[in-house]
Design a protein around this motif. Structure first.
Motif, PDB file in Angstrom:
ATOM      1  N   THR A 113       0.850  -1.187   0.000  1.00  0.00           N
ATOM      2  CA  THR A 113       0.000   0.000   0.000  1.00  0.00           C
ATOM      3  C   THR A 113       0.883   1.233   0.000  1.00  0.00           C
ATOM      4  O   THR A 113       2.061   1.174   0.367  1.00  0.00           O
ATOM      5  CB  THR A 113      -0.968  -0.013   1.205  1.00  0.00           C
ATOM      6  OG1 THR A 113      -1.924   1.036   1.053  1.00  0.00           O
ATOM      7  CG2 THR A 113      -0.236   0.131   2.517  1.00  0.00           C
ATOM      8  N   GLY A 114       0.323   2.340  -0.453  1.00  0.00           N
ATOM      9  CA  GLY A 114       1.088   3.556  -0.646  1.00  0.00           C
ATOM     10  C   GLY A 114       1.492   4.250   0.641  1.00  0.00           C
ATOM     11  O   GLY A 114       0.999   3.937   1.729  1.00  0.00           O
ATOM     12  N   VAL A 115       2.385   5.204   0.505  1.00  0.00           N
ATOM     13  CA  VAL A 115       2.916   5.936   1.647  1.00  0.00           C
ATOM     14  C   VAL A 115       2.546   7.422   1.596  1.00  0.00           C
ATOM     15  O   VAL A 115       3.208   8.247   2.206  1.00  0.00           O
ATOM     16  CB  VAL A 115       4.452   5.763   1.765  1.00  0.00           C
ATOM     17  CG1 VAL A 115       4.802   4.362   2.225  1.00  0.00           C
ATOM     18  CG2 VAL A 115       5.153   6.097   0.469  1.00  0.00           C
ATOM     19  N   GLU A 116       1.464   7.751   0.884  1.00  0.00           N
ATOM     20  CA  GLU A 116       1.038   9.142   0.798  1.00  0.00           C
ATOM     21  C   GLU A 116       0.710   9.718   2.175  1.00  0.00           C
ATOM     22  O   GLU A 116       1.094  10.837   2.507  1.00  0.00           O
ATOM     23  CB  GLU A 116      -0.198   9.320  -0.093  1.00  0.00           C
ATOM     24  CG  GLU A 116       0.003   8.903  -1.520  1.00  0.00           C
ATOM     25  CD  GLU A 116      -0.527   7.500  -1.779  1.00  0.00           C
ATOM     26  OE1 GLU A 116       0.055   6.530  -1.230  1.00  0.00           O
ATOM     27  OE2 GLU A 116      -1.498   7.366  -2.535  1.00  0.00           O
ATOM     28  N   MET A 117      -0.019   8.960   2.978  1.00  0.00           N
ATOM     29  CA  MET A 117      -0.427   9.467   4.290  1.00  0.00           C
ATOM     30  C   MET A 117       0.782   9.678   5.194  1.00  0.00           C
ATOM     31  O   MET A 117       0.801  10.612   6.006  1.00  0.00           O
ATOM     32  CB  MET A 117      -1.447   8.537   4.950  1.00  0.00           C
ATOM     33  CG  MET A 117      -2.782   8.481   4.218  1.00  0.00           C
ATOM     34  SD  MET A 117      -3.517  10.096   3.843  1.00  0.00           S
ATOM     35  CE  MET A 117      -3.696  10.788   5.466  1.00  0.00           C
ATOM     36  N   GLU A 118       1.797   8.842   5.058  1.00  0.00           N
ATOM     37  CA  GLU A 118       3.009   9.013   5.859  1.00  0.00           C
ATOM     38  C   GLU A 118       3.719  10.323   5.476  1.00  0.00           C
ATOM     39  O   GLU A 118       4.179  11.063   6.356  1.00  0.00           O
ATOM     40  CB  GLU A 118       3.934   7.810   5.692  1.00  0.00           C
ATOM     41  CG  GLU A 118       3.456   6.567   6.422  1.00  0.00           C
ATOM     42  CD  GLU A 118       2.218   5.888   5.808  1.00  0.00           C
ATOM     43  OE1 GLU A 118       1.631   5.042   6.498  1.00  0.00           O
ATOM     44  OE2 GLU A 118       1.842   6.201   4.654  1.00  0.00           O
ATOM     45  N   ALA A 119       3.804  10.607   4.184  1.00  0.00           N
ATOM     46  CA  ALA A 119       4.441  11.849   3.742  1.00  0.00           C
ATOM     47  C   ALA A 119       3.637  13.065   4.197  1.00  0.00           C
ATOM     48  O   ALA A 119       4.200  14.052   4.698  1.00  0.00           O
ATOM     49  CB  ALA A 119       4.599  11.850   2.222  1.00  0.00           C
ATOM     50  N   LEU A 120       2.317  13.000   4.050  1.00  0.00           N
ATOM     51  CA  LEU A 120       1.465  14.110   4.482  1.00  0.00           C
ATOM     52  C   LEU A 120       1.521  14.314   5.992  1.00  0.00           C
ATOM     53  O   LEU A 120       1.560  15.448   6.479  1.00  0.00           O
ATOM     54  CB  LEU A 120       0.023  13.865   4.030  1.00  0.00           C
ATOM     55  CG  LEU A 120      -0.227  14.004   2.527  1.00  0.00           C
ATOM     56  CD1 LEU A 120      -1.521  13.305   2.127  1.00  0.00           C
ATOM     57  CD2 LEU A 120      -0.244  15.474   2.126  1.00  0.00           C
ATOM     58  N   THR A 121       1.547  13.221   6.740  1.00  0.00           N
ATOM     59  CA  THR A 121       1.619  13.322   8.203  1.00  0.00           C
ATOM     60  C   THR A 121       2.969  13.878   8.633  1.00  0.00           C
ATOM     61  O   THR A 121       3.036  14.741   9.519  1.00  0.00           O
ATOM     62  CB  THR A 121       1.355  11.951   8.856  1.00  0.00           C
ATOM     63  OG1 THR A 121       0.066  11.492   8.449  1.00  0.00           O
ATOM     64  CG2 THR A 121       1.413  12.032  10.369  1.00  0.00           C
TER      65      THR A 121
END
Length: 166
Positions: A113-121
């Motif tokens: 799964t992607g890591v978009e939320m980790e970068a945004l957080t």
């Protein structure tokens, strides 16, 4: 026109929240990059610059950098339904552009799964830390423009930096 309900992956047929099952998805290399902007009143930006970005609470940019990494790593504990990911890399870059601090968080992992939320957080937590460390100077500091810049891996790559910027 596509029904928005059919595009939502985090609700079941009864419209109840659910964590997406990514067990059957093959792991791939995934990266994401997000940015946050912190805007200071001009006099605060000048004072921070003159002080080397050190306040009585400490070295603002250094502490924000560490906080951003910690935030990215803790995303699944902060955002409901996010998968816990083992990040291979998390980098926070902060630079001043006039009265703005621009924070860019870049993360990567090999996963399903992607890591978009980790970068945004990560970008968000770094911005909140800057606010916290500087709020004694002014409460007119604004956190804005928290956005995904790029992502690779998974179904499709996204690069929002090639679009016209406001």
């Amino acid at each position: 026109m596509t029904d928005p309900q059919t595009m939502l992956s985090h609700v079941d047929d009864a419209n109840q929240p659910r964590m997406v099952d990514v067990g059957a998805k093959p792991p791939t290399q995934r990266t994401s990059q997000a940015r946050a902007r912190v805007t200071f009143p001009a006099e605060v930006a000048a004072a921070l610059h003159a002080a080397g970005y050190v306040t009585p609470k400490g070295a603002v940019l250094t502490v924000a950098n560490i906080a951003g990494v910690m935030g990215a790593k803790a995303t699944s504990q902060l955002i409901p339904l996010c998968h816990a990911l083992s990040l291979d890399r998390c980098e926070i870059a902060i630079h001043m552009e006039g009265a703005d601090a621009l924070i860019v968080c870049t993360v990567s992992c090999r996963g399903s799964t992607g890591v978009e939320m980790e970068a945004l957080t990560g970008a968000s937590i770094a911005a909140l830390t800057i606010y916290d460390m500087c709020k004694a100077m002014s409460h007119a500091i604004v956190i804005a423009e928290i956005r995904l810049l790029k992502k690779t891996g998974g179904k499709r790559d996204i690069d929002t930096t090639v679009q016209a910027q406001p």
